[in-house]
Design an enzyme around this catalytic site. Structure first.
Site, short mmCIF file in Angstrom:
data_model
loop_
_atom_site.label_atom_id
_atom_site.label_comp_id
_atom_site.label_asym_id
_atom_site.label_seq_id
_atom_site.Cartn_x
_atom_site.Cartn_y
_atom_site.Cartn_z
N GLY A 247 0.81 -1.21 0.00
CA GLY A 247 0.00 0.00 0.00
C GLY A 247 0.84 1.26 0.00
N CYS A 248 0.46 2.19 0.86
CA CYS A 248 1.14 3.49 0.91
C CYS A 248 2.58 3.38 1.37
CB CYS A 248 0.38 4.44 1.83
SG CYS A 248 -1.30 4.82 1.29
N ALA A 249 2.93 2.31 2.09
CA ALA A 249 4.31 2.13 2.56
C ALA A 249 5.26 1.74 1.43
CB ALA A 249 4.36 1.07 3.66
N ALA A 250 4.71 1.36 0.28
CA ALA A 250 5.54 0.82 -0.79
C ALA A 250 6.51 1.84 -1.38
CB ALA A 250 4.66 0.24 -1.89
#
Length: 378
Positions: A137-140
């Site tokens: 998700g956004c951590a990628a």
């Protein structure tokens, strides 16, 4: 040392403003019992405008998961190459110079990954490594930087291309009426971003350390429910409070590197929402202005998932960067709850200057003649 060069970022041409979002929420959900709460939460995001790949009238329709995924593939192939070319120009490299492509996205699915298509159509070598990341998700965005750093550490002199492609609007689900879903409908935007991590040379953030941290027992706080209609985004009301357990992880990594997380020169933080930034400012004891790059992304583009950290880095470049040796942190947050973190210093040494320094070092190195050469000379 691996250096993160200036990212390139592109957003689609269709724009939806905060006023548009609030008006749509009022008209589509007039009888929703929690509409006032949802409107207040959307207003508090501070997102003034977002960019989406389709006009809003088409976005609000749901032609089915298959059609949406076909649109994801078509839009990615239409929009990603130009952003990659710009990122390569920023790094003063060609496709032939790239050793690995890290592709991150959580808003569509392709197999083979878009990386295979890019290698076949843009002139990347056939031996280019491929690393698609789809489930962070956004951590990628932070993970992509870290895996590029790891690769350049393992293979000195290698160059890694990072690509983040997020079309969050294609995940809109008209039947999801929870407050978390209504909030996400007013928070997320679409964007494509790309950057190069150079193994040698380049100007930007010289990466020194990276790490990851997972907050235990939070796997259902940010999640997808994958159904016949596609990806249904699940957002728990506890998510905004995650900075309290994550801030110590950032502090610990900085401490291990001999740095004080409260005294750094620049901060590139995932702009998941204003509460995330406000809380992290509090727990790290840094002024709100320290997160201005992330706040700029959130205000003008919304939460663009894995592309946020790359856009925030771009804003640092556009401001003129930082002084040579300035220390900073990059942090992306996403499902897990996971933090992907990196530490680095600003370096304005360009490719040509790096080469000149290397050549001067060679010229300054004394030459020791061998015994045979000494005898011959005498």
């Amino acid at each position: 040392m691996a250096t993160l060069c200036k990212p390139a970022v592109s957003v689609p041409e269709h724009v939806i403003t905060m006023e548009d979002t609030l008006a749509l929420a009022r008209s589509l959900h007039a009888d929703h019992p929690q509409l006032p709460l949802a409107l207040r939460l959307i207003e508090n995001t501070g997102v003034t405008r977002r960019h989406i790949v389709q006009p809003i009238e088409e976005t609000l329709q749901h032609p089915g998961f298959e059609d949406r995924n076909l649109m994801y593939e078509a839009e990615a192939k239409a929009r990603v190459p130009a952003v990659i070319r710009q990122a390569l120009d920023h790094a003063e490299l060609r496709p032939a110079d790239i050793d690995m492509i890290v592709y991150v996205s959580c808003t569509g699915f392709m197999m083979p990954s878009l990386t295979a298509w890019l290698i076949n159509t843009m002139g990347f070598p056939a031996h280019t490594r491929q690393l698609p990341i789809a489930q962070l998700g956004c951590a990628a965005g932070g993970a992509a930087i870290n895996r590029a750093h790891d690769f350049c550490s393992a293979y000195p002199g290698a160059n890694v291309l990072i690509v983040a492609c997020e079309f969050c609007s294609l995940c809109y689900q008209p039947t999801d009426l929870g407050v978390g879903s209504l909030l996400s409908n007013g928070l997320f935007g679409d964007a494509v971003a790309s950057a190069v991590v150079r193994g040698r040379g380049g100007a930007g953030i010289t990466l020194e350390r990276n790490g990851s941290h997972l907050v235990p027992d939070t796997t259902d706080w940010i999640a997808y429910s994958v159904r016949a209609t596609g990806f249904h985004f699940l957002l728990d009301k506890r998510v905004p409070g995650t900075m309290e357990p994550l801030a110590p992880a950032l502090r610990t990594m900085a401490d291990q590197h001999g740095w004080d997380a409260s005294g750094l020169d620049f901060y590139i933080i995932h702009a998941g929402g204003p509460r995330i930034l406000d809380d992290l400012s509090h727990f790290l004891d840094v002024p709100p202005e320290a997160f201005r790059f992330s706040r700029g992304t959130l205000s003008q583009y919304g939460n663009i998932a894995s592309a946020v950290v790359l856009d925030a880095v771009r804003r640092l470049f556009d401001e003129g960067g930082a002084g040579d040796g300035a220390r900073g942190i990059i942090a992306g947050f996403g499902p897990g709850i996971t933090a992907e973190m990196a530490l680095g210093r600003w370096s304005s040494t360009g490719v040509d200057q790096e080469r000149a320094l290397s050549e001067r070092h060679v010229l300054a190195t004394p030459v020791h003649e061998s015994a045979a050469e000494s005898v011959s000379r005498r």
